[in-house]
Write an enzyme that holds these catalytic residues in place. Sequence first.
Site, short mmCIF file in Angstrom:
data_model
loop_
_atom_site.label_atom_id
_atom_site.label_comp_id
_atom_site.label_asym_id
_atom_site.label_seq_id
_atom_site.Cartn_x
_atom_site.Cartn_y
_atom_site.Cartn_z
N GLU A 63 -12.75 -23.98 27.56
CA GLU A 63 -11.81 -23.51 28.57
C GLU A 63 -10.43 -24.14 28.39
OE1 GLU A 63 -12.18 -21.36 31.26
OE2 GLU A 63 -14.22 -20.79 30.74
N HIS A 121 -10.38 -19.64 32.39
CA HIS A 121 -9.05 -19.80 31.81
C HIS A 121 -8.91 -18.96 30.55
CE1 HIS A 121 -10.05 -23.38 34.13
NE2 HIS A 121 -8.75 -23.52 34.36
N LYS A 171 -11.02 -19.67 40.90
CA LYS A 171 -9.76 -19.98 40.20
C LYS A 171 -9.69 -19.22 38.88
CE LYS A 171 -7.27 -23.59 37.73
NZ LYS A 171 -7.42 -24.90 37.05
N SER A 194 -0.98 -30.58 33.30
CA SER A 194 -2.32 -30.32 32.77
C SER A 194 -2.47 -28.91 32.23
CB SER A 194 -3.39 -30.58 33.86
OG SER A 194 -3.18 -29.71 34.96
#
Length: 241
Positions: free
Chosen positions: A75, A132, A159, A221
Amino acid sequence: MIELHAEAPKIIVPLFARTLPELAAQAAAAQGAVAADLVELRLDPLPRQDWPAALAQVRAVVNKPLIVTIRTVREGGEVDLTPAEYGEACRALLAQGGVDALDIEWQADKDLTEALRDAAHRAGASALFSEHHFGATPDTDAMTATLVGMLDLGADVAKLAVMPRNRADAARLLLATAQAAAQRPGRALITMSMGRDGAVTRYCGGAFGSAATFGTLSAASAPGQPPVSLLKSKLIVAENL
């Protein structure tokens, strides 16, 4: 557990350190930052043997809601773990205590995702499912389906982070967010389009259903995270619309 609402998006500050002394400095800064509503502890940049100490160190300093994340290379993170190793590490952190929300990479293994969701709930933590895409932005309907699928599998927070190739991609991320929010009203979403073309989504996501956004005090990040002070000054909340 954490509570998020798109009507008043929260600012999450990531702690992204490669040593425990560096982490201590970042944790103190996050605790002292008025604009930081929540804190995310990214453990993957640290040596694995330091993870328990890192959580204890941060929890001793930070009394804001804490999201704990192990981001694997699958990810876009910095640690290469098998699903079994990932699950073992997540369970150990939950057992240690002090976790308000556990980030769970939901794509790896459905059974593991459900097991970690249940483990998080038993520990009194929210289950934050994440996905992601650092190379592109998926089809709009696929992004909507991802967010809805996370919620339907029991995520307390869903998310999704994607990388745009142009501003139209960023707009599609916002559309997918709005569609998911309409299909599952009242459920918590966190979405963002990364990089320069996606920067606007970090400021206006709440208007489309995203309940939180990430801002930095030091090391970012993910690509495109703005400084907390700038984010706070430009963040769009429902009462200002």
